[in-house]
Write an enzyme that holds these catalytic residues in place. Structure first.
Site, PDB file in Angstrom:
ATOM      1  N   ASP A 262      46.569  43.157 -34.934  1.00 45.48           N
ATOM      2  CA  ASP A 262      47.175  41.920 -35.129  1.00 45.48           C
ATOM      3  C   ASP A 262      48.193  42.322 -36.453  1.00 45.48           C
ATOM      4  OD1 ASP A 262      46.960  38.474 -35.624  1.00 45.48           O
ATOM      5  OD2 ASP A 262      47.760  39.562 -36.453  1.00 45.48           O
TER       6      ASP A 262
ATOM      7  N   LYS B 292      53.069  46.687 -32.782  1.00 46.53           N
ATOM      8  CA  LYS B 292      54.489  45.441 -31.955  1.00 46.53           C
ATOM      9  C   LYS B 292      53.894  45.892 -30.157  1.00 46.53           C
ATOM     10  CE  LYS B 292      57.866  42.064 -32.527  1.00 46.53           C
ATOM     11  NZ  LYS B 292      58.771  41.327 -33.112  1.00 46.53           N
TER      12      LYS B 292
ATOM     13  N   CYS C 186      40.235  26.494 -22.361  1.00 44.89           N
ATOM     14  CA  CYS C 186      39.797  25.698 -23.062  1.00 44.89           C
ATOM     15  C   CYS C 186      38.874  23.925 -22.497  1.00 44.89           C
ATOM     16  CB  CYS C 186      38.673  25.454 -24.411  1.00 44.89           C
ATOM     17  SG  CYS C 186      41.297  24.213 -25.233  1.00 44.89           S
ATOM     18  N   THR C 187      39.931  23.264 -21.847  1.00 46.68           N
ATOM     19  CA  THR C 187      39.819  22.103 -21.558  1.00 46.68           C
ATOM     20  C   THR C 187      39.435  22.627 -20.045  1.00 46.68           C
ATOM     21  OG1 THR C 187      41.455  21.511 -23.124  1.00 46.68           O
ATOM     22  CG2 THR C 187      41.246  20.493 -20.632  1.00 46.68           C
TER      23      THR C 187
ATOM     24  N   THR D  64      45.845  21.801 -33.139  1.00 43.84           N
ATOM     25  CA  THR D  64      45.695  22.991 -32.839  1.00 43.84           C
ATOM     26  C   THR D  64      46.932  23.514 -33.677  1.00 43.84           C
ATOM     27  OG1 THR D  64      47.194  23.684 -30.742  1.00 43.84           O
ATOM     28  CG2 THR D  64      44.854  23.484 -30.307  1.00 43.84           C
TER      29      THR D  64
ATOM     30  N   GLY E 286      47.671  22.066 -17.713  1.00 44.38           N
ATOM     31  CA  GLY E 286      47.519  22.545 -16.916  1.00 44.38           C
ATOM     32  C   GLY E 286      46.602  22.705 -16.417  1.00 44.38           C
TER      33      GLY E 286
ATOM     34  N   ASN F 208      36.752  22.903 -28.553  1.00 40.91           N
ATOM     35  CA  ASN F 208      37.930  23.748 -27.921  1.00 40.91           C
ATOM     36  C   ASN F 208      37.294  25.221 -28.192  1.00 40.91           C
ATOM     37  OD1 ASN F 208      38.674  21.360 -29.851  1.00 40.91           O
ATOM     38  ND2 ASN F 208      39.870  22.909 -30.455  1.00 40.91           N
TER      39      ASN F 208
END
Length: 335
Positions: free
Chosen positions: A33, A77, A151-152, A181, A211, A315
């Site tokens: 990161d 990166k 998550c959905t 979020t 989606g 979520n």
């Protein structure tokens, strides 16, 4: 299994928490990161939603140290410069949200990783696996780059499978009332892609696209083209809820639908789905590890084929838990 986490944001940090919480047989060898390691350690240790990490976590010599575990921080990166071959990486948990198409994710393979798990809906020809729904179709020889969907979708797909298996589905519309979020703005600001998405997250109910419903067709091909939906982003920090309005193929009762879900939650969907008849609200599910919690009191029937069904999900934690489940499944089926 040796894994690395690429992107140590909300999902990356909670995946690590869940690995450590259950003492999973997974060795996290590195975190990549661009944020400094000391700050990432702080963000891992203290969480405004899920509370402080239960064990001591410190930053030392460029590593996150938790008990006997030392996890190296990287800040590269260019994915193709990452030392995945030298680290003998089995799986990259790709949680930046940036490398979601096959070609970009494949750069991890070029760097020496054996497999990539995208913690988001993938673009292009990438197999999608949802625990409890189609994870058994994972093919270790061919499924090298895979997605765990969203998550959905992880909330909706188990419910859709129960309905499909017991009653059949003709068509359905889903609305997810979704927690805010990190991509949203705290106060109004410009968002070129989605003008409404730039409005203040904690001042508004914001309609948004998703989606997630269509993606159910990726793990349940029988439902391709039969489900679609949208989202409302609402001013809560965590926990979302799926509202599925569905037309079933065969006539039944709401009580029979509830009974089918209740049975699945204690058998084929155990640890994935949960069934409740309690008078619950969203905050009751902060930290909930189930993908989908069916709320029997909240649903309603219009007639014997047309139903509105409600399922809650954390979520963040629920999704992170399924990622760890999928990693363990991959480990157990890749020998």
């Amino acid at each position: 299994m040796r894994i690395v986490i690429n992107g140590f944001g909300r999902i990356g940090r909670l995946v690590l928490r869940q690995i450590l919480k259950r003492n999973a047989p997974i060795e996290v060898v590195a975190i990549n990161d661009l944020v400094s390691g000391d700050l990432l350690t702080y963000l891992f240790k203290y969480d405004s939603t899920h509370g402080s990490f239960a064990s001591q976590a410190t930053f030392s010599d460029g590593c996150l140290v938790v008990g006997e575990r030392k996890i190296r921080f990287l800040a590269e990166k260019d994915v193709q410069k990452l030392p995945w071959k030298d680290l003998d990486v089995d799986v990259v948990v790709e949680s930046t949200g940036l490398f979601v198409n096959k070609d970009d994710a494949a750069k991890h393979l070029d760097s020496g990783a054996k497999r990539v798990l995208i913690t988001a809906p993938a673009k292009g020809d990438v197999p999608t696996f949802v625990m409890g729904v189609n994870h058994q179709k994972f093919d270790p020889a061919n499924d090298v780059i895979i997605s765990n969907a969203s998550c959905t979708t992880n909330c909706l797909a188990p419910l859709a499978k129960v309905l499909l298996d017991n009653f059949g589905i003709e068509e359905g519309l889903m609305t997810t009332v979704h927690a805010a979020t990190a991509t949203q703005s705290v106060v109004d600001g410009p968002s070129r892609k989605d003008w409404r998405g730039g409005r203040g997250a904690f001042q508004n109910i914001i309609p948004a696209s998703t989606g997630a419903a269509k993606a159910v067709g990726l793990c349940l091909p029988e439902l391709k083209g039969k489900l679609t939906g949208m989202a409302f982003r609402v001013p809560v920090a965590d926990v979302s809820v799926v509202d599925l309005t569905v037309k079933l193929s065969s006539a039944t009762t709401y009580e029979a639908v509830c009974e089918a879900v209740k049975h699945a939650a204690s058998t084929s969907m155990r640890n994935i789905m949960h069934y409740t008849e309690e008078a619950v609200v969203s905050s009751d599910f902060i930290g909930c590890e189930y993908s989908s919690v069916f709320d029997a009191q909240a649903g309603v029937a219009l007639n014997d084929r047309f139903f509105k069904l409600i399922a809650w999900y954390d979520n963040e934690i629920g999704y992170a838990t399924r990622i760890v489940d999928l990693l363990e499944y991959i480990q157990g089926n890749s020998k």
